[in-house]
Design a protein around this motif. Structure first.
Motif, PDB file in Angstrom:
ATOM      1  N   PRO A  42       0.489  -0.516   0.248  1.00 23.65           N
ATOM      2  CA  PRO A  42      -0.298   0.216  -0.095  1.00 23.65           C
ATOM      3  C   PRO A  42       0.920   1.374  -0.270  1.00 23.65           C
ATOM      4  CG  PRO A  42      -0.092  -0.724   2.090  1.00 23.65           C
ATOM      5  CD  PRO A  42       0.774  -1.904   1.564  1.00 23.65           C
ATOM      6  N   PRO A  43       1.042   2.216  -0.698  1.00 23.79           N
ATOM      7  CA  PRO A  43       1.285   2.664  -1.096  1.00 23.79           C
ATOM      8  C   PRO A  43       0.928   4.371   0.017  1.00 23.79           C
ATOM      9  CG  PRO A  43       0.007   3.329  -2.907  1.00 23.79           C
ATOM     10  CD  PRO A  43      -0.099   1.533  -2.595  1.00 23.79           C
ATOM     11  N   ASN A  44       1.676   5.161   0.361  1.00 26.29           N
ATOM     12  CA  ASN A  44       1.154   6.263   1.120  1.00 26.29           C
ATOM     13  C   ASN A  44       0.093   6.612   0.681  1.00 26.29           C
ATOM     14  OD1 ASN A  44       2.914   5.102   3.019  1.00 26.29           O
ATOM     15  ND2 ASN A  44       4.281   7.061   2.677  1.00 26.29           N
ATOM     16  N   VAL A  45      -1.003   7.510   1.767  1.00 25.27           N
ATOM     17  CA  VAL A  45      -2.321   8.176   1.263  1.00 25.27           C
ATOM     18  C   VAL A  45      -0.972   9.497   0.387  1.00 25.27           C
ATOM     19  CG1 VAL A  45      -2.765   8.906   3.006  1.00 25.27           C
ATOM     20  CG2 VAL A  45      -4.401   8.789   1.317  1.00 25.27           C
ATOM     21  N   ASP A  81      -1.786   3.189   2.608  1.00 25.42           N
ATOM     22  CA  ASP A  81      -1.918   3.057   4.252  1.00 25.42           C
ATOM     23  C   ASP A  81      -1.800   4.702   4.589  1.00 25.42           C
ATOM     24  OD1 ASP A  81      -0.110   1.322   5.702  1.00 25.42           O
ATOM     25  OD2 ASP A  81      -0.043   3.784   6.120  1.00 25.42           O
ATOM     26  N   HIS A  82      -2.821   4.865   6.068  1.00 28.75           N
ATOM     27  CA  HIS A  82      -2.339   6.250   6.158  1.00 28.75           C
ATOM     28  C   HIS A  82      -0.958   6.793   6.613  1.00 28.75           C
ATOM     29  CE1 HIS A  82      -2.039   3.428   9.675  1.00 28.75           C
ATOM     30  NE2 HIS A  82      -1.061   5.020  10.691  1.00 28.75           N
ATOM     31  N   ALA A  83       0.008   6.098   6.740  1.00 31.10           N
ATOM     32  CA  ALA A  83       1.897   6.995   6.378  1.00 31.10           C
ATOM     33  C   ALA A  83       1.534   7.624   7.534  1.00 31.10           C
ATOM     34  CB  ALA A  83       2.183   7.492   5.250  1.00 31.10           C
ATOM     35  N   PHE A 144      -7.799   1.104   2.593  1.00 30.00           N
ATOM     36  CA  PHE A 144      -7.199   1.421   3.529  1.00 30.00           C
ATOM     37  C   PHE A 144      -7.070   1.589   5.169  1.00 30.00           C
ATOM     38  CE2 PHE A 144      -7.090   6.223   6.433  1.00 30.00           C
ATOM     39  CZ  PHE A 144      -5.800   6.521   5.855  1.00 30.00           C
ATOM     40  N   THR A 145      -5.379   1.780   5.486  1.00 28.10           N
ATOM     41  CA  THR A 145      -5.260   0.949   7.145  1.00 28.10           C
ATOM     42  C   THR A 145      -6.112   0.997   8.129  1.00 28.10           C
ATOM     43  OG1 THR A 145      -3.767   2.627   6.438  1.00 28.10           O
ATOM     44  CG2 THR A 145      -2.613   0.410   6.209  1.00 28.10           C
ATOM     45  N   LEU A 146      -6.497   2.651   7.484  1.00 19.80           N
ATOM     46  CA  LEU A 146      -8.089   3.224   8.451  1.00 19.80           C
ATOM     47  C   LEU A 146      -8.935   3.209   8.608  1.00 19.80           C
ATOM     48  CD1 LEU A 146      -6.424   6.975   9.853  1.00 19.80           C
ATOM     49  CD2 LEU A 146      -6.027   4.482  11.006  1.00 19.80           C
ATOM     50  N   ASP A 147      -9.535   2.083   7.375  1.00 20.15           N
ATOM     51  CA  ASP A 147     -10.680   1.698   7.330  1.00 20.15           C
ATOM     52  C   ASP A 147     -11.035   1.316   8.671  1.00 20.15           C
ATOM     53  OD1 ASP A 147     -11.120   2.490   5.335  1.00 20.15           O
ATOM     54  OD2 ASP A 147     -10.920   0.993   4.019  1.00 20.15           O
ATOM     55  N   GLU A 148     -12.587   1.598   9.110  1.00 14.96           N
ATOM     56  CA  GLU A 148     -13.129   0.204  10.745  1.00 14.96           C
ATOM     57  C   GLU A 148     -12.588  -0.753  10.628  1.00 14.96           C
ATOM     58  OE1 GLU A 148     -14.069  -0.545  14.503  1.00 14.96           O
ATOM     59  OE2 GLU A 148     -13.714   1.992  13.121  1.00 14.96           O
ATOM     60  N   GLY A 149     -13.248  -1.707   9.525  1.00 11.17           N
ATOM     61  CA  GLY A 149     -12.980  -2.793   9.154  1.00 11.17           C
ATOM     62  C   GLY A 149     -11.488  -3.459   9.349  1.00 11.17           C
ATOM     63  N   LEU A 150     -10.868  -2.014   8.392  1.00  8.96           N
ATOM     64  CA  LEU A 150      -9.229  -2.444   9.416  1.00  8.96           C
ATOM     65  C   LEU A 150      -8.918  -2.384  10.918  1.00  8.96           C
ATOM     66  CD1 LEU A 150      -8.815  -3.653   6.246  1.00  8.96           C
ATOM     67  CD2 LEU A 150      -6.321  -2.257   6.037  1.00  8.96           C
ATOM     68  N   SER A 151      -9.618  -0.858  11.189  1.00  4.93           N
ATOM     69  CA  SER A 151      -9.601  -0.333  12.242  1.00  4.93           C
ATOM     70  C   SER A 151      -9.701  -1.849  14.008  1.00  4.93           C
ATOM     71  CB  SER A 151      -9.718   0.500  13.152  1.00  4.93           C
ATOM     72  OG  SER A 151      -9.504   1.456  11.519  1.00  4.93           O
ATOM     73  N   ALA A 152     -10.452  -2.387  13.034  1.00  5.12           N
ATOM     74  CA  ALA A 152     -11.146  -3.909  14.347  1.00  5.12           C
ATOM     75  C   ALA A 152     -10.347  -4.954  13.827  1.00  5.12           C
ATOM     76  CB  ALA A 152     -12.058  -4.567  13.274  1.00  5.12           C
ATOM     77  N   ALA A 153      -9.366  -5.045  12.863  1.00  9.72           N
ATOM     78  CA  ALA A 153      -8.151  -5.976  12.902  1.00  9.72           C
ATOM     79  C   ALA A 153      -7.355  -5.677  14.084  1.00  9.72           C
ATOM     80  CB  ALA A 153      -8.005  -6.247  11.563  1.00  9.72           C
ATOM     81  N   VAL A 154      -6.746  -4.498  13.422  1.00  3.37           N
ATOM     82  CA  VAL A 154      -5.864  -4.132  14.695  1.00  3.37           C
ATOM     83  C   VAL A 154      -6.096  -3.873  16.171  1.00  3.37           C
ATOM     84  CG1 VAL A 154      -4.416  -1.808  15.321  1.00  3.37           C
ATOM     85  CG2 VAL A 154      -4.975  -2.487  12.890  1.00  3.37           C
ATOM     86  N   VAL A 452      -0.920   6.377  19.159  1.00  5.70           N
ATOM     87  CA  VAL A 452      -0.882   5.833  18.481  1.00  5.70           C
ATOM     88  C   VAL A 452      -0.265   5.093  17.775  1.00  5.70           C
ATOM     89  CG1 VAL A 452      -2.296   7.569  17.264  1.00  5.70           C
ATOM     90  CG2 VAL A 452      -0.229   7.294  16.184  1.00  5.70           C
ATOM     91  N   LEU A 453      -0.823   3.409  16.936  1.00  3.49           N
ATOM     92  CA  LEU A 453       0.443   2.326  16.222  1.00  3.49           C
ATOM     93  C   LEU A 453       1.431   2.374  15.341  1.00  3.49           C
ATOM     94  CD1 LEU A 453      -1.754  -0.283  17.387  1.00  3.49           C
ATOM     95  CD2 LEU A 453       0.212  -0.063  18.077  1.00  3.49           C
ATOM     96  N   ASP A 454       2.563   2.526  15.850  1.00  2.40           N
ATOM     97  CA  ASP A 454       3.297   2.498  14.435  1.00  2.40           C
ATOM     98  C   ASP A 454       2.948   2.039  12.991  1.00  2.40           C
ATOM     99  OD1 ASP A 454       5.835   2.109  12.237  1.00  2.40           O
ATOM    100  OD2 ASP A 454       5.913   0.027  13.133  1.00  2.40           O
ATOM    101  N   THR A 455       3.111   2.577  12.076  1.00  3.62           N
ATOM    102  CA  THR A 455       2.571   1.841  10.820  1.00  3.62           C
ATOM    103  C   THR A 455       2.299   0.669  10.394  1.00  3.62           C
ATOM    104  OG1 THR A 455       2.046   4.166   9.993  1.00  3.62           O
ATOM    105  CG2 THR A 455       1.602   2.943   8.278  1.00  3.62           C
TER     106      THR A 455
END
Length: 888
Positions: A42-45, A81-83, A144-154, A452-455
């Motif tokens: 994923p390239p940086n946004v 990636d939210h970068a 997108f790494t900050l999508d709600e679904g991906l955030s739930a996974a994190v 916050v967490l490391d990208t």
């Protein structure tokens, strides 16, 4: 009828829009189709397309188009990636320029809202640029790494690892960026060589009996020294081990310890130890249980652990003050200028500090064990295989992974603190409050961790979080594990290894079966591209000038076994001309009525020329299929180029012209049908590399294949699966003899500078009866293409005739009347000698171990290529000279 030229600027956007609108980028829903999936790095946004992206995504697209045409359920899953630090920096700068507003003026929630606003407006730049390259991602699944679904996974991963005691909080050294006041990863640290100094300081022994001299490039850190270390075998200091020095300025006694870290051959052999401000010293401090004194605040100003007169000073102002004080005390023993490497934040540009602070860590050593075994067992393979060594070296020596960042943009750490500091780690605040109430026996106010967490923490989950995990989605069941990851060598540690660890831990399977490591793109001279050098190439400018296909073919053709690519406009222009060659050949076929007859069967063609080109098509399909399946991109491009330019456009079209221009209807119809069939298969084989040109030809030449199924796109047409039985050795021998007789004759003419206007006869001196029949039948065509007067069979060669041998047959070209044989002999001998000198010089250079060891890799490789080219040129000239000498 095809237009005279292919216009990428109008064709590419039209075709891409049609592809995307049709849904053709999505994997087939056929449940029987074998899945083949790739997740995009994923390239940086915040990013925009650079030449490295162009290479990486071209190779992914070549693979995905190839496997899609092979009937697989091919999914190329895109996303960004939210970068964290990069995106926060962009928005902070924007706020500062608009009204000199800082994020702290806004507060956390308002600032994060501003970042989301920026992302909505400007965050899709690189995604649209990938479309221009032809990337056939399934954009309907974009993540997108900050999508709600991906955030739930994190959150789920963090909580589970914490409860498994694989995530913990600890005080350790980190790379600290004083401008952004956050820890940063090693990947975000840029090592820059700068001018500096070595200061040599005397530390008096506590008992007044002498001194120890230490050297440092960072005098300010001496205020936090907690020991002086010497090597246990260094006889100069054996008697001092266990004693102490009185630390100047601070006036604190610090012990002299014995440790393997100091090098007796370097400097004085004694080393100051500052565990809180140096990564090596930190390890020494742990081994000897030394105090760790942090003298900096978050802004790299001196804090209350420093002497009173130093508090609040910037680190560099403190440096000057320390040096001045040592000089005043008579303890400065020397200053030397030096060039040394200093870490800088790649985003902020400021000097990074090793900084002792509380952070969250992952026990990477435990997670690495199954990830190491998976590669050892071949569950995941690296291509080229040599990169496995890099992977193993890092994984077998892995350190705790710092995953917390002192930023506002990112995944907030799901940890809440009670009034006594007790931490509650849960997936939601409600669950944390429930746990706190159970612990304290009453509802209690909690404070969430500010960090916050490391990208890289969220991107480590990318292969399965993007497919729906933690939900057990249909996509997850179908497409995990993914098949191939295409990525750069620079993130093997930071991304590939961490995906391996998390994928195995949470999914029980490796995240990908194959990792293809693409090389670095350098400039035409083999130099690494950088803004400072002014040699950065913008891929979108190249697309504007030459078209996406020319750039894609160039990058594909130059991808060879991990070797870096030297990109030149000349190469791109050459491959654009290659596309033009195919366009013109297709137009020629269209103008000459080439149409695929209903029920056409390539196995039933009769003419040797047609049987030959059918066999060449089969061989090319086999070569390209095998090469792409094995990620041998250069071999696939080479096979395509050789077949299209040389076999089809040059030889088949030229040899077919007399038939197409003739009056014999049956032979003409077979050529027309065969040419249309070959073009069909050719467009399919070339499509993964040059999708726009081939799709346009496919759509514009429906008449060539009527009534074939030209409905739908070429990109969804079936990949050629041609049987070996279509190869006809007899036709190969017949056409091969004609082609080689002409080719070798042309080489003789070129090598000896025979004028184009000269028309000598071609003499066939020795040949089998079968070869004579072939040559007699093809005599008019050979005469036309070789620019000779006629073909004479079985005639003796006159004096001055130049012989050559093809397929066991001996030919001769009488050229003595057109050139000066003696002058040509002298010219060739001189050129051979010139190449011999160059070869000797290059060979001696490459035989020098010092040159090979010390010269940059690209320089060594350039010299090897020059040597090979000089050797090939000399061999060709020697062959020509040998021919001349044989007629002396």
């Amino acid at each position: 009828m095809l237009s005279k030229t292919f216009d990428p600027k109008t064709v590419e956007p039209r075709l891409y829009a049609a592809w995307e609108a049709s849904g053709a980028f999505a994997p087939t829903k056929d449940p029987a189709a074998e899945p083949f999936s790739i997740v995009i790095p994923p390239p940086n946004v915040t990013g925009s397309l650079h030449i490295g992206h162009a290479l990486n995504n071209t190779l992914q697209d070549v693979l995905i188009r190839f496997e899609r045409m092979r009937g697989k359920a091919a999914l190329w899953l895109p996303g960004t990636d939210h970068a964290g630090i990069a995106t926060q920096m962009v928005v902070e700068r924007q706020l500062a320029s608009e009204g000199n507003i800082s994020r702290r003026d806004l507060g956390r929630e308002a600032f994060v809202e501003k970042v989301w606003e920026w992302k909505a407006k400007s965050g899709g730049t690189i995604v649209n640029q990938l479309r221009r390259l032809g990337a056939s991602c399934d954009w309907s699944r974009e993540r997108f790494t900050l999508d709600e679904g991906l955030s739930a996974a994190v959150r789920k991963v963090f909580v589970r690892l914490y409860k498994e005691k694989l995530i913990y909080r600890d005080k350790r050294l980190v790379n600290w960026d004083p401008q952004f006041q956050t820890a940063i990863s090693d990947l975000e640290v840029e090592q820059r060589e700068v001018d500096g100094h070595y200061w040599r300081f005397a530390y008096p022994l506590e008992d007044g009996s002498g001194e120890i001299v230490v050297a440092t490039t960072r005098p300010e850190t001496m205020l936090a020294d907690t020991a002086v270390a010497v090597h246990p075998t260094d006889e100069r200091y054996t008697r001092l081990i266990g004693r102490a020095v009185r630390l100047p300025i601070v006036n604190r006694p610090v012990p002299i310890i014995a440790d393997e870290y100091p090098d007796p051959e370097k400097g004085s052999g004694a080393v100051k130890i500052t565990p809180a401000h140096d990564f090596n010293d930190f390890q020494v401090g742990k081994r000897h249980n030394l105090p760790m004194i942090n003298i900096f605040d978050d802004f790299a100003r001196l804090n209350d652990n420093a002497p009173l007169e130093y508090r609040g000073l910037d680190r560099f102002a403190a440096r000057r003050k320390v040096v001045d004080e040592f000089e005043r005390l008579g303890l400065l023993r020397g200053v030397e200028k030096t060039r040394h490497v200093v870490p800088h934040g790649d985003r902020s540009g400021v000097v990074v500090e090793p900084y002792l602070t509380d952070q969250w860590y992952v026990n990477a050593e435990i997670l690495a064990r199954p990830a190491i075994k998976a590669v050892e067992d071949g569950d995941t393979v690296f291509v080229p295989k040599a990169w496995e060594k890099t992977y193993f070296e890092w994984m077998r020596n892995i350190q705790p992974w710092c995953i917390s960042r002192q930023l506002w943009w990112g995944h907030r750490i799901p940890a809440w603190y009670g009034p006594d500091g007790r931490v509650f780690v849960e997936e939601s605040e409600a669950e944390a409050r429930r746990q706190a109430q159970e612990h304290y026996g009453r509802p209690t106010d909690l404070r969430q961790d500010e960090d916050v967490l490391d990208t890289w923490f969220s991107s480590a989950l990318w292969p399965f979080s993007t497919l729906g995990w933690p939900e057990q989605s249909a996509d997850l069941a179908r497409f995990y594990p993914t098949h191939t990851l295409v990525t750069g060598f620079d993130i093997i540690f930071f991304w590939v290894a961490r995906m391996m660890m998390q994928g195995l831990h949470f999914m029980g399977e490796v995240p990908f079966k194959r990792v293809f490591i693409n090389a670095l793109v350098r400039d035409a001279e083999g130099k690494k591209m950088s803004k400072a050098k002014g040699n950065v190439v913008d891929p979108l400018e190249l697309v504007d000038e030459y078209g996406a296909d020319a750039l894609r073919f160039t990058l594909t053709a130059m991808t060879s076994g991990g070797r870096d690519l030297n990109l030149s406009r000349q190469r791109i222009e050459g491959y654009r001309n290659f596309g033009t060659k195919l366009w013109n050949a297709t137009r020629f076929c269209q103008m000459n009525g080439c149409a695929r007859a209903e029920g056409f069967d390539p196995a039933k063609v009769k003419a040797p020329l047609n049987r030959w080109i059918v066999g060449e098509t089969v061989r090319t399909a086999q070569a390209v299929t095998l090469a792409l399946a094995e990620c041998e991109f250069d071999r696939a491009a080479e096979a395509l180029y050789r077949f299209i330019w040389n076999r089809f456009c040059d030889w088949y079209v030229e040899l077919a012209k007399p038939v197409l221009n003739g009056a014999e209807p049956e032979g003409k119809a077979e050529v027309q049908a065969t040419a249309a069939w070959v073009l069909d298969e050719t467009l399919k084989l070339l499509h993964p590399v040059m999708p726009f040109l081939t799709e346009e030809l496919w759509g514009q030449t429906a008449g060539l294949g009527a009534p074939r199924a030209h409905r739908g796109f070429l990109m969804t047409a079936p990949w050629p699966d041609l049987p070996e039985s279509l190869v006809d050795p007899a036709a190969d021998a017949e056409i091969g003899l004609i082609v080689e007789a002409i080719s070798e004759g042309r080489s003789v003419r070129q090598e000896l500078n025979v004028p184009p206007s000269a028309r000598p006869p071609l003499l066939v001196l020795e040949a089998t009866p079968g070869q004579r029949r072939i040559l007699q039948a093809a005599a008019p065509l050979i005469a036309q293409l070789l620019r000779i007067s006629e073909v004479r069979i079985g005639e003796a060669a006159p004096e001055g005739a130049i012989p050559y041998v093809v397929e066991g047959a001996t030919f001769a070209l009488p050229v003595a009347e057109f050139i000066d044989l003696s002058a040509e002999r002298a010219r060739l001998a001189k050129e051979v000698a010139g190449h011999a000198g160059e070869i000797d010089k290059l060979a001696r250079k490459l035989a020098n171990p010092d040159f090979v060891a010390r010269a940059p890799e690209e320089v060594v490789e350039e010299n090897r290529e020059r040597l090979a080219e000089a050797q090939a040129a000399r061999a060709k000239l020697e062959a020509a000279l040998s021919r001349l000498e044989s007629v002396a």
